[in-house]
Design a protein around this motif. Structure first.
Motif, PDB file in Angstrom:
ATOM      1  N   CYS A   1      -4.582 -16.313  -6.366  1.00  0.00           N
ATOM      2  CA  CYS A   1      -4.776 -15.051  -5.972  1.00  0.00           C
ATOM      3  C   CYS A   1      -3.697 -14.017  -6.310  1.00  0.00           C
ATOM      4  O   CYS A   1      -2.492 -14.378  -6.344  1.00  0.00           O
ATOM      5  CB  CYS A   1      -4.643 -15.086  -4.434  1.00  0.00           C
ATOM      6  N   VAL A   2      -4.030 -12.727  -6.411  1.00  0.00           N
ATOM      7  CA  VAL A   2      -2.906 -11.709  -6.485  1.00  0.00           C
ATOM      8  C   VAL A   2      -3.456 -10.646  -5.394  1.00  0.00           C
ATOM      9  O   VAL A   2      -4.402 -10.032  -5.858  1.00  0.00           O
ATOM     10  CB  VAL A   2      -2.670 -11.170  -7.828  1.00  0.00           C
ATOM     11  N   GLU A   3      -2.939 -10.396  -4.486  1.00  0.00           N
ATOM     12  CA  GLU A   3      -3.125  -9.422  -3.588  1.00  0.00           C
ATOM     13  C   GLU A   3      -2.269  -8.304  -3.254  1.00  0.00           C
ATOM     14  O   GLU A   3      -1.085  -8.600  -3.284  1.00  0.00           O
ATOM     15  CB  GLU A   3      -3.516  -9.947  -2.234  1.00  0.00           C
ATOM     16  N   TYR A   4      -2.797  -7.030  -2.947  1.00  0.00           N
ATOM     17  CA  TYR A   4      -1.907  -5.967  -2.686  1.00  0.00           C
ATOM     18  C   TYR A   4      -2.037  -5.215  -1.580  1.00  0.00           C
ATOM     19  O   TYR A   4      -3.183  -5.028  -1.120  1.00  0.00           O
ATOM     20  CB  TYR A   4      -1.763  -4.918  -4.090  1.00  0.00           C
ATOM     21  N   MET A   5      -1.081  -4.864  -0.702  1.00  0.00           N
ATOM     22  CA  MET A   5      -1.139  -3.942   0.484  1.00  0.00           C
ATOM     23  C   MET A   5       0.175  -3.044   0.357  1.00  0.00           C
ATOM     24  O   MET A   5       1.051  -3.428   0.120  1.00  0.00           O
ATOM     25  CB  MET A   5      -0.903  -5.045   1.807  1.00  0.00           C
TER      26      MET A   5
ATOM     27  N   ASN B   1       2.355   0.113   2.097  1.00  0.00           N
ATOM     28  CA  ASN B   1       3.063   0.289   3.246  1.00  0.00           C
ATOM     29  C   ASN B   1       2.617   0.495   4.340  1.00  0.00           C
ATOM     30  O   ASN B   1       2.653   0.011   5.364  1.00  0.00           O
ATOM     31  CB  ASN B   1       4.454   0.983   2.671  1.00  0.00           C
ATOM     32  N   ILE B   2       1.845   1.783   4.303  1.00  0.00           N
ATOM     33  CA  ILE B   2       1.348   2.292   5.418  1.00  0.00           C
ATOM     34  C   ILE B   2      -0.075   1.287   6.161  1.00  0.00           C
ATOM     35  O   ILE B   2      -0.168   1.009   7.185  1.00  0.00           O
ATOM     36  CB  ILE B   2       0.588   3.444   5.115  1.00  0.00           C
ATOM     37  N   THR B   3      -0.561   0.578   4.995  1.00  0.00           N
ATOM     38  CA  THR B   3      -1.487  -0.516   5.574  1.00  0.00           C
ATOM     39  C   THR B   3      -0.647  -1.874   6.236  1.00  0.00           C
ATOM     40  O   THR B   3      -1.011  -2.208   7.327  1.00  0.00           O
ATOM     41  CB  THR B   3      -2.230  -1.070   4.291  1.00  0.00           C
ATOM     42  N   LEU B   4       0.482  -2.130   5.734  1.00  0.00           N
ATOM     43  CA  LEU B   4       1.337  -2.981   6.373  1.00  0.00           C
ATOM     44  C   LEU B   4       1.548  -2.439   7.930  1.00  0.00           C
ATOM     45  O   LEU B   4       1.720  -3.337   8.796  1.00  0.00           O
ATOM     46  CB  LEU B   4       2.695  -3.245   5.659  1.00  0.00           C
ATOM     47  N   LYS B   5       1.911  -1.428   7.999  1.00  0.00           N
ATOM     48  CA  LYS B   5       2.217  -0.827   9.306  1.00  0.00           C
ATOM     49  C   LYS B   5       1.082  -0.981  10.219  1.00  0.00           C
ATOM     50  O   LYS B   5       1.197  -1.338  11.676  1.00  0.00           O
ATOM     51  CB  LYS B   5       3.214   0.373   9.297  1.00  0.00           C
ATOM     52  N   SER B   6       0.041  -0.546   9.686  1.00  0.00           N
ATOM     53  CA  SER B   6      -1.318  -0.679  10.590  1.00  0.00           C
ATOM     54  C   SER B   6      -1.631  -2.090  10.876  1.00  0.00           C
ATOM     55  O   SER B   6      -1.863  -2.186  12.129  1.00  0.00           O
ATOM     56  CB  SER B   6      -2.355  -0.042   9.702  1.00  0.00           C
ATOM     57  N   VAL B   7      -1.402  -3.120  10.000  1.00  0.00           N
ATOM     58  CA  VAL B   7      -1.308  -4.571  10.299  1.00  0.00           C
ATOM     59  C   VAL B   7      -0.372  -5.047  11.489  1.00  0.00           C
ATOM     60  O   VAL B   7      -0.864  -5.813  12.282  1.00  0.00           O
ATOM     61  CB  VAL B   7      -1.494  -5.425   8.991  1.00  0.00           C
ATOM     62  N   GLU B   8       0.876  -4.461  11.318  1.00  0.00           N
ATOM     63  CA  GLU B   8       1.860  -4.763  12.157  1.00  0.00           C
ATOM     64  C   GLU B   8       1.391  -4.391  13.624  1.00  0.00           C
ATOM     65  O   GLU B   8       1.374  -5.181  14.612  1.00  0.00           O
ATOM     66  CB  GLU B   8       3.126  -4.152  11.947  1.00  0.00           C
ATOM     67  N   ARG B   9       0.695  -3.274  13.970  1.00  0.00           N
ATOM     68  CA  ARG B   9       0.284  -2.642  15.084  1.00  0.00           C
ATOM     69  C   ARG B   9      -0.681  -3.622  15.648  1.00  0.00           C
ATOM     70  O   ARG B   9      -0.862  -3.783  16.613  1.00  0.00           O
ATOM     71  CB  ARG B   9      -0.233  -1.320  14.936  1.00  0.00           C
ATOM     72  N   TYR B  10      -1.848  -3.731  14.703  1.00  0.00           N
ATOM     73  CA  TYR B  10      -2.954  -4.641  15.214  1.00  0.00           C
ATOM     74  C   TYR B  10      -2.652  -5.772  15.596  1.00  0.00           C
ATOM     75  O   TYR B  10      -3.163  -6.519  16.758  1.00  0.00           O
ATOM     76  CB  TYR B  10      -4.031  -4.670  14.044  1.00  0.00           C
ATOM     77  N   LEU B  11      -1.636  -6.765  14.842  1.00  0.00           N
ATOM     78  CA  LEU B  11      -1.416  -8.029  15.032  1.00  0.00           C
ATOM     79  C   LEU B  11      -0.185  -8.158  16.261  1.00  0.00           C
ATOM     80  O   LEU B  11      -0.052  -9.423  16.436  1.00  0.00           O
ATOM     81  CB  LEU B  11      -0.845  -8.652  14.055  1.00  0.00           C
ATOM     82  N   GLY B  12       0.441  -6.918  16.500  1.00  0.00           N
ATOM     83  CA  GLY B  12       1.602  -7.261  17.396  1.00  0.00           C
ATOM     84  C   GLY B  12       2.858  -7.784  16.868  1.00  0.00           C
ATOM     85  O   GLY B  12       3.495  -8.643  17.359  1.00  0.00           O
TER      86      GLY B  12
ATOM     87  N   GLY C   1       8.501  -1.346   2.238  1.00  0.00           N
ATOM     88  CA  GLY C   1       8.067  -2.125   1.041  1.00  0.00           C
ATOM     89  C   GLY C   1       6.499  -2.180   0.968  1.00  0.00           C
ATOM     90  O   GLY C   1       5.678  -1.841   1.584  1.00  0.00           O
ATOM     91  N   ASN C   2       5.991  -2.302  -0.403  1.00  0.00           N
ATOM     92  CA  ASN C   2       4.552  -2.737  -0.490  1.00  0.00           C
ATOM     93  C   ASN C   2       4.443  -3.993  -1.109  1.00  0.00           C
ATOM     94  O   ASN C   2       5.341  -4.465  -1.613  1.00  0.00           O
ATOM     95  CB  ASN C   2       4.204  -1.803  -1.728  1.00  0.00           C
ATOM     96  N   TYR C   3       3.314  -4.719  -0.701  1.00  0.00           N
ATOM     97  CA  TYR C   3       3.427  -6.064  -0.687  1.00  0.00           C
ATOM     98  C   TYR C   3       2.636  -6.506  -1.939  1.00  0.00           C
ATOM     99  O   TYR C   3       1.441  -6.009  -2.235  1.00  0.00           O
ATOM    100  CB  TYR C   3       2.730  -6.806   0.433  1.00  0.00           C
ATOM    101  N   LEU C   4       3.025  -7.629  -2.786  1.00  0.00           N
ATOM    102  CA  LEU C   4       2.108  -8.253  -3.808  1.00  0.00           C
ATOM    103  C   LEU C   4       2.344  -9.843  -3.456  1.00  0.00           C
ATOM    104  O   LEU C   4       3.387 -10.348  -3.356  1.00  0.00           O
ATOM    105  CB  LEU C   4       2.823  -8.013  -5.191  1.00  0.00           C
ATOM    106  N   ILE C   5       1.286 -10.092  -3.132  1.00  0.00           N
ATOM    107  CA  ILE C   5       1.076 -11.673  -2.529  1.00  0.00           C
ATOM    108  C   ILE C   5       0.567 -12.632  -3.653  1.00  0.00           C
ATOM    109  O   ILE C   5      -0.576 -12.161  -4.222  1.00  0.00           O
ATOM    110  CB  ILE C   5       0.226 -11.746  -1.382  1.00  0.00           C
ATOM    111  N   VAL C   6       1.089 -13.410  -4.128  1.00  0.00           N
ATOM    112  CA  VAL C   6       0.581 -14.299  -5.297  1.00  0.00           C
ATOM    113  C   VAL C   6       0.741 -15.740  -4.776  1.00  0.00           C
ATOM    114  O   VAL C   6       1.648 -16.368  -4.474  1.00  0.00           O
ATOM    115  CB  VAL C   6       1.626 -14.046  -6.770  1.00  0.00           C
ATOM    116  N   GLU C   7      -0.656 -16.399  -5.118  1.00  0.00           N
ATOM    117  CA  GLU C   7      -0.734 -17.577  -4.817  1.00  0.00           C
ATOM    118  C   GLU C   7      -0.892 -18.464  -6.194  1.00  0.00           C
ATOM    119  O   GLU C   7      -1.667 -17.962  -6.944  1.00  0.00           O
ATOM    120  CB  GLU C   7      -2.062 -18.008  -3.875  1.00  0.00           C
TER     121      GLU C   7
END
Length: 466
Positions: free
Chosen positions: A255-259, A261-272, A281-287
């Motif tokens: 996997c290579v996933e991107y998120m 910064n503004i989306t990360l903050k949206s997810v933070e609010r949703y997950l608490g 930061g902007n994420y690159l997630i690599v499995e």
């Protein structure tokens, strides 16, 4: 388009096929079947009846009746689609496959599974994992979507970089065709060149060419050595630009996933919760998977080097559960912010992804659009979510969205891309499909639809008009 209304005589015939308890006409009880995951009420359509099938023979009998009486049949799985593919357009019935939910066989020796269409994707994954096996299909909605819907839409997801989309996981499908005949397409073979590849035509046809009632799926040995790396970039363009360099570096990630910064903050609010590096930061997630721990360590070192050279401020081994919880919460986080969202599912060749990303940002600024962006960056598939704000007039907002689409899609097709990477066309994108698809290619598709579904019974008004 003229169809027969569902009258008392047709209802009686449907009840004779599936039983009275499996036919719904109560408006309140049918409400969940008036929409999929598209929350905009403008795209909701109440069916005339909802019919639950429990066997392939019942599905075939319902479709045969629909041809005889000339009413539409809209197949439906879990209803997790994002393009109104399982919503009635011209009335008729929704035919739900949710009661056909059995795992019929898991063959450990030959590594395959046989399932009914209503099996939840995550349930299949868990069942085969208990036996040391692995089902590679992994849509982000895996906890709720059904295998039948995955096949009908050729669902993609996180692992498509290495393992391909759902069509690459399928050996064989049992299908009720648009005239009500039961046919088996494909075979449990590594290869074959015996006529047209009919199974692959049905896969991804969004229920317009056949209803999947059983599937034989490929299984693999469960990977024993897996690692998730998180690379944090201050510059989103640098993050996206790193993807092709990882692949060119000889690493085949799972996997290579991107998120962004503004989306990360949206997810933070949703997950608490607080996510590492989310301040800027902007994420690159690599499995990645390795044949052993040493192999995994070598790949991790190489990716660390590539990411750091391309501007990553931090590269670390991620907590698997936490990082994937945050990625898979993307859709729910966006929904929590706005109930009206335009979900773009655009895809380009991986090497053109940085150009597309730059154009998305330019157009969002030009049309003053509020966006949340995540991507299956390893296969060029960017999910651009455009949120309507409470203070915005709906018609004015939608006009800006449409203007954005015109420029964005023209640019995408010039790059060799397409308007959908995995969500499909359904009803919501049908007009855009007609506008941006080569006319000769579109006519070939229409000819296939006319030939296989001469009465235009099966999921009419989806993908294209005939």
């Amino acid at each position: 388009m003229e169809y027969t209304k569902i009258n008392a005589d047709i209802l009686a015939k449907l009840e004779a096929i599936v039983g009275a308890a499996n036919v719904l006409t109560d408006v309140e009880k049918m409400q969940p079947y008036a929409h999929d995951e598209v929350t905009d009420p403008a795209f909701h359509h109440l069916p005339e009846a909802v019919v639950f099938a429990e066997t392939t023979e019942q599905v075939a009998a319902v479709v045969a009746l629909a041809n005889a009486e000339h009413f539409p049949v809209v197949p439906r799985g879990a209803g997790t689609g994002l393009v109104c593919g399982a919503v009635t357009v011209y009335g008729g019935i929704v035919l739900s496959l949710e009661k056909m939910n059995k795992i019929l066989e898991i063959n450990e020796e030959a590594m395959y599974a046989v399932v009914e269409p209503g099996v939840r994707t995550s349930d299949l994954q868990a069942a085969v994992e208990e036996r040391g096996l692995f089902y590679a299909g992994d849509p982000c909605s895996g906890d709720s979507c059904f295998i039948g819907g995955n096949i009908a839409t050729n669902a993609g997801g996180n692992r498509a970089v290495k393992y391909g989309t759902t069509r690459h996981q399928v050996y064989e499908i049992e299908v009720v065709n648009p005239t009500g005949k039961i046919v088996t397409l494909g075979a449990r073979l590594k290869k074959q060149s015996t006529g047209y590849c009919m199974d692959q035509l049905i896969i991804g046809s969004e229920g317009t060419l056949g209803i999947i009632t059983k599937a034989t799926l490929k299984l693999l040995p469960k990977p024993e050595n897996v690692m998730d790396l998180l690379a944090v970039f201050d510059d989103p363009a640098a993050a996206i630009g790193t993807v092709n360099k990882i692949i060119k570096g000889g690493i085949t990630p799972t996997c290579v996933e991107y998120m962004d910064n503004i989306t990360l903050k949206s997810v933070e609010r949703y997950l608490g919760t607080k996510l590492q590096g989310s301040d800027t930061g902007n994420y690159l997630i690599v499995e990645v998977e390795g044949i052993n721990e040493d192999d995994l360590d070598e790949k991790a070192m190489k990716m660390d080097e590539i990411c750091s050279e391309n501007g990553a401020s931090d590269v670390l081994v991620a907590d698997h559960d936490k990082i994937w919880e945050s990625r898979k919460a993307f859709a729910e986080a966006v929904r929590a912010e706005s109930i009206i969202v335009c979900k773009e599912d655009v895809v380009v060749p991986v090497d053109r992804e940085p150009e597309l990303f730059a154009e998305i940002l330019r157009l969002a600024e030009k049309y003053q659009l509020v966006t949340r962006i995540a991507a299956h960056a390893g296969d060029g598939n960017i999910h651009l979510n455009i949120l309507k704000q409470p203070q915005e007039d709906h018609e004015e907002w939608y006009a800006r969205v449409e203007a954005n689409q015109q420029e964005l899609y023209k640019f995408i097709y010039e790059l060799g891309g397409r308007l959908s990477g995995e969500h499909g066309i359904g009803y919501k994108r049908k007009a855009l499909m007609a506008e941006f698809t080569n006319p000769d290619e579109l006519e070939m598709m229409k000819a296939i639809k006319r030939a296989l579904d001469p009465n235009n019974i099966l999921n009419p008004g989806k993908i294209l008009d005939v």
